[in-house]
Scaffold this active site. Structure first.
Site, short mmCIF file in Angstrom:
data_model
loop_
_atom_site.label_atom_id
_atom_site.label_comp_id
_atom_site.label_asym_id
_atom_site.label_seq_id
_atom_site.Cartn_x
_atom_site.Cartn_y
_atom_site.Cartn_z
N HIS A 150 -4.18 1.09 7.72
CA HIS A 150 -2.85 1.70 7.69
C HIS A 150 -2.81 2.84 6.66
O HIS A 150 -2.32 3.95 6.97
CB HIS A 150 -1.82 0.61 7.36
CG HIS A 150 -0.40 1.08 7.31
ND1 HIS A 150 0.59 0.58 8.13
CD2 HIS A 150 0.21 1.99 6.50
CE1 HIS A 150 1.74 1.18 7.85
NE2 HIS A 150 1.54 2.02 6.87
N GLU A 151 -3.31 2.59 5.46
CA GLU A 151 -3.22 3.60 4.38
C GLU A 151 -4.16 4.76 4.64
O GLU A 151 -3.80 5.92 4.41
CB GLU A 151 -3.50 2.95 3.02
CG GLU A 151 -2.53 1.85 2.61
CD GLU A 151 -1.06 2.22 2.78
OE1 GLU A 151 -0.70 3.41 2.61
OE2 GLU A 151 -0.25 1.33 3.09
N HIS A 169 -2.71 7.15 7.13
CA HIS A 169 -1.72 8.06 6.56
C HIS A 169 -2.39 9.36 6.09
O HIS A 169 -1.79 10.44 6.18
CB HIS A 169 -1.05 7.43 5.33
CG HIS A 169 0.20 6.65 5.64
ND1 HIS A 169 1.29 7.21 6.26
CD2 HIS A 169 0.54 5.35 5.39
CE1 HIS A 169 2.25 6.28 6.39
NE2 HIS A 169 1.81 5.15 5.87
N GLY A 227 0.85 -1.19 0.00
CA GLY A 227 0.00 0.00 0.00
C GLY A 227 0.88 1.23 0.00
O GLY A 227 2.05 1.18 0.39
N GLN A 283 3.02 9.98 1.37
CA GLN A 283 4.31 9.28 1.39
C GLN A 283 5.19 9.64 0.20
O GLN A 283 6.38 9.31 0.19
CB GLN A 283 4.10 7.76 1.44
CG GLN A 283 3.47 7.30 2.75
CD GLN A 283 3.37 5.79 2.79
OE1 GLN A 283 2.42 5.21 2.25
NE2 GLN A 283 4.36 5.14 3.39
N CYS A 340 6.18 0.04 7.65
CA CYS A 340 5.74 1.16 6.83
C CYS A 340 6.92 1.63 5.98
O CYS A 340 8.04 1.75 6.48
CB CYS A 340 5.27 2.30 7.74
SG CYS A 340 4.79 3.79 6.84
N LEU A 341 6.66 1.89 4.71
CA LEU A 341 7.72 2.33 3.81
C LEU A 341 8.33 3.67 4.26
O LEU A 341 9.45 3.98 3.90
CB LEU A 341 7.20 2.46 2.38
CG LEU A 341 6.71 1.14 1.74
CD1 LEU A 341 6.10 1.41 0.38
CD2 LEU A 341 7.85 0.14 1.63
ZN ZN Z 1 2.80 3.35 5.83
#
Ligand code: ZN
Length: 214
Positions: free
Chosen positions: A168-169, A172, A68, A73, A126-127
Site C-alpha cells: 500500500h505505502e 503511494h 503507514g 500524503q 487509506c488516510l
Molecule cells: Zn494510503
C-alpha cells in the site's frame, strides 16, 4: 546548475511544512500529488531535515492514527514512507489476517516484488480516502528492497498484513491508490464495515455485496 539551488524549493517547502510543529495535514484523494510518481530520495533534504521530516511523518501517522504514511500524503513528492503497526486487534482477527506487531520503520526508495503467487483479500483503507474501505487482493508475500533513513540497505520478506502495508505505502510512491486495485463492489463506509464486515475474513461481505475473492 548548482544542485543546491535545484533543490531549494523542495527543502523550503518541507521546512515550511515542519515549521508549524505537530501532525502534518494529510492530503486527500483528488490532489494531483497523490497521482504523480515521486522523486527517488538522493539526499535532497540533507540528514538533519530528513530526520525532522521522518519524525513528522511518524507523529502524523500516530495522530491519524494509521499504520503507514507516504510522503506524497503530506504533499511531498519524495520516495519515502514510514510504517508501524502495534496490531491492536483481537487474536482471531490477527491470526486470520497475519497481522503481527511491526516496529517503526522508515522506507527510503522502496520497491517490492511478489514472492510466489498466493494472494490475500481483505478490507483496507487509506488516510487519504477518509471514511471508506474496500477489499483489495494483494500479494500474500513480497520481497521489499529499500534503504533506511541512514542509507543502510533493507532487503526483507514480508508476509500477511505487513506485506499489505508495504505494498500500500510503496504504491503511494508510484501515484497508485488502493482503490485502483480494489474490487469496487466491496466499497463500504467505515460505519458499514464496523456494523457488518468486521469478521476475520471478507467472505460474508463478498457474498452479500457480490464481489469475488481470489
Ligand atoms: Zn494510503
Amino acid at each position: 546548475m548548482a544542485p543546491d539551488r535545484d533543490h531549494a524549493p523542495l527543502t523550503e517547502r518541507v521546512e515550511e511544512l515542519l515549521a508549524a510543529g505537530g501532525p502534518l495535514p494529510i492530503v486527500a484523494a483528488g490532489r494531483p500529488v497523490l497521482r504523480r510518481a515521486t522523486e527517488p530520495y538522493d539526499g535532497q533534504l540533507g540528514p538533519a531535515l530528513l530526520a525532522r521530516f521522518v519524525e513528522a511523518l511518524r507523529l502524523t501517522m500516530h495522530a491519524a492514527p494509521g499504520v503507514g504514511l507516504a510522503a506524497p500524503q503530506v504533499g511531498v513528492e519524495l520516495r519515502i514512507a514510514v510504517l508501524e503497526d502495534p496490531a491492536p486487534v483481537p487474536e482471531e482477527i490477527a491470526a486470520a489476517r497475519g497481522r503481527r506487531p511491526q516496529p517503526f520503520r522508515v522506507l527510503v526508495n522502496p520497491s517490492y516484488e511478489p514472492v510466489g503467487t498466493a494472494r490475500a483479500a481483505f478490507f483496507e483503507g487509506c488516510l487519504s480516502v477518509p471514511g471508506w474501505q474496500a477489499v483489495v487482493a494483494r500479494h500474500a508475500e513480497v520481497r521489499l528492497r529499500a534503504e533506511d533513513e541512514h542509507g543502510r540497505p533493507l532487503d526483507e520478506i514480508f508476509t500477511g498484513w505487513p506485506a499489505r502495508i508495504v505494498q500500500h505505502e510503496t504504491d503511494h510512491l508510484d501515484g497508485v491508490l488502493y482503490l485502483d486495485r480494489a474490487d469496487l463492489r466491496s466499497l463500504s463506509t467505515n460505519e458499514a464495515v464496523a456494523a457488518l464486515w468486521s469478521q476475520p475474513s471478507p467472505e460474508t461481505a463478498a457474498e452479500a455485496l457480490g464481489f469475488r475473492l481470489p
